[in-house]
Write a protein that holds these residues in place. Structure first.
Motif, mmCIF file in Angstrom:
data_model
loop_
_atom_site.group_PDB
_atom_site.id
_atom_site.type_symbol
_atom_site.label_atom_id
_atom_site.label_comp_id
_atom_site.label_asym_id
_atom_site.label_seq_id
_atom_site.Cartn_x
_atom_site.Cartn_y
_atom_site.Cartn_z
ATOM 1 N N MET A 156 0.848 -1.192 0.000
ATOM 2 C CA MET A 156 0.000 0.000 0.000
ATOM 3 C C MET A 156 0.883 1.241 0.000
ATOM 4 N N CYS A 157 0.523 2.220 -0.829
ATOM 5 C CA CYS A 157 1.286 3.464 -0.921
ATOM 6 C C CYS A 157 0.399 4.638 -0.517
ATOM 7 N N VAL A 158 0.890 5.416 0.435
ATOM 8 C CA VAL A 158 0.201 6.617 0.902
ATOM 9 C C VAL A 158 1.092 7.812 0.603
ATOM 10 N N VAL A 159 0.509 8.872 0.046
ATOM 11 C CA VAL A 159 1.259 10.081 -0.265
ATOM 12 C C VAL A 159 0.664 11.249 0.509
ATOM 13 N N ILE A 160 1.535 12.031 1.133
ATOM 14 C CA ILE A 160 1.126 13.255 1.820
ATOM 15 C C ILE A 160 1.759 14.426 1.082
ATOM 16 N N GLY A 161 0.925 15.313 0.548
ATOM 17 C CA GLY A 161 1.410 16.462 -0.218
ATOM 18 C C GLY A 161 0.831 17.752 0.324
#
Length: 410
Positions: free
Chosen positions: A138-143
């Motif tokens: 699972m990939c989570v991105v915080i931008g």
């Protein structure tokens, strides 16, 4: 279905420090808060790797805050033109490639890690996200709002804006009606060179409004919107936008804009329509001649003479022959190979409605006993009836032997 509890997951956190540092200072006028970042990462499980990449000689006072929050600062040098750095012009350092190499090394040396969290808005990381997701992680991105790439956001399993981590950093924005914000989102998409598809508009609404949940909104009759598509149709009924579709993707136009503005749906124009007609005539000719078995098979499929649920079962068998993972992503690729042009949305489910997601198709097959599924919480695996999912799963933590072979018992 079975799922892996959150507390049993292992998490890796990678921070593109300069990207988030500059973006947070520009948008919010403050330094990034690493405590909020670590708290969010910990919501996905046990954070066993946490690293931030930058030229720390330029940000020496930040390293203490990183250590205090359990984040390891990784030094990436900045190179300069000229002999004396204080007089020379800095050139871009290699933070991106360092993060990519480190993340890929972690992917293959720490199979126990289930969730990867990236703090960045740089679209250069899209291939990395794809590679990690293909391994079932699972990939989570915080931008950061206004600076994060919308394409990067779409490539991740979950995308969060930095201001969503805490109420203390919520951006100061004027109150805006969610319906009125949709045309503004279309304009913003055009300014950034993005195609205003439903996915892009939904992401931009979160950015414009600070938070957005279509299920909390109601139509003229007081009914809540179950799907984002329903919300967009209501906007169209109000004359705020115009929705056009190519059959595979929905685009949004502003009132008065010509259909030629649409990138995908523009194929409905006369020129491309003629080309489409020629393509159909060409496929019809192949069906008549039936020169090869594959062409004959394709012609039957184009006519709709195929059961998508049986096609899924066939894809599982094909994956077994090739020793491929039976994840939903792998099976969808194989179904496109077996059935050129496969799109689950072209098929109708048992409820008489088209499948909106590939997962819906798999669940329909499972309901009929054609397949069974298992999930670790990060990836879905598909098995045939009679198989033991717990024994055959390649993603269940702690189930592999020292040699790396999959055991026969769970």
């Amino acid at each position: 279905m079975m799922s892996l509890p959150t507390e049993q997951r292992d998490v890796a956190l990678f921070v593109d420090f300069e990207n988030v540092y500059i973006s947070v200072r520009e948008v919010y006028g403050q330094n990034p808060n690493f405590e909020y970042i670590m708290e969010k990462a910990a919501e996905y499980g046990r954070v066993i790797i946490a690293r931030a990449y930058a030229d720390w000689y330029r940000y020496q006072r930040v390293t203490n805050a990183l250590y205090a929050n359990g984040i390891e600062p990784v030094y990436v040098p900045t190179y300069y033109y000229g002999q004396e750095p204080h007089k020379a012009t800095a050139i871009k350092n290699s933070v991106d490639i360092h993060m990519v190499i480190d993340a890929m090394r972690t992917l293959y040396t720490h199979e126990n890690i289930d969730v990867y969290v990236f703090v960045t808005g740089d679209r250069d990381f899209i291939p990395l996200i794809h590679a990690i997701r293909q391994k079932g992680k699972m990939c989570v991105v915080i931008g950061v709002a206004d600076t994060a790439s919308s394409h990067l956001a779409q490539s991740a399993d979950e995308f969060l804006f930095y201001h969503q981590l805490s109420d203390d950093i919520r951006p100061a924005r004027e109150k805006m009606d969610p319906f009125e914000a949709v045309p503004e989102a279309v304009k913003l998409a055009r300014q950034r060179g993005n195609v205003p598809t439903f996915a892009i508009i939904k992401l931009l609404l979160v950015e414009l409004l600070g938070e957005f949940d279509h299920t909390k909104l109601k139509d003229r009759h007081g009914r809540s919107f179950q799907k984002f598509k329903d919300f967009m149709k209501e906007c169209e009924r109000r004359g705020l936008i115009r929705i056009v579709s190519s059959g595979t993707v929905n685009e949004v136009l502003l009132p008065g804009e010509d259909l030629s503005m649409a990138v995908y749906a523009g194929e409905q124009g006369n020129g491309k329509k003629e080309k489409s007609e020629k393509g159909r005539r060409g496929r019809a000719h192949k069906a008549d001649t039936a020169e090869t078995p594959s062409e004959a098979s394709s012609s039957r499929l184009i006519q709709g003479d195929v059961d998508p649920l049986q096609l899924l079962v066939q894809a599982v068998h094909e994956a077994r022959k090739r020793n491929n993972l039976c994840t939903m992503a792998t099976l969808k690729v194989l179904m496109k190979e077996l059935y050129p042009g496969f799109d689950e949305r072209r098929f109708v489910g048992p409820d008489g409605k088209p499948f909106s997601k590939f997962k819906d198709l798999v669940e329909a097959a499972e309901a009929q006993g054609l397949v069974q599924t298992l999930t670790t919480g990060t990836v879905h695996e598909v098995f045939l009836p009679g198989e033991d999912p717990l024994a055959l799963s390649r993603f269940r933590r702690g189930e592999k032997t020292a040699s790396g072979d999959t055991p026969t018992t769970s």
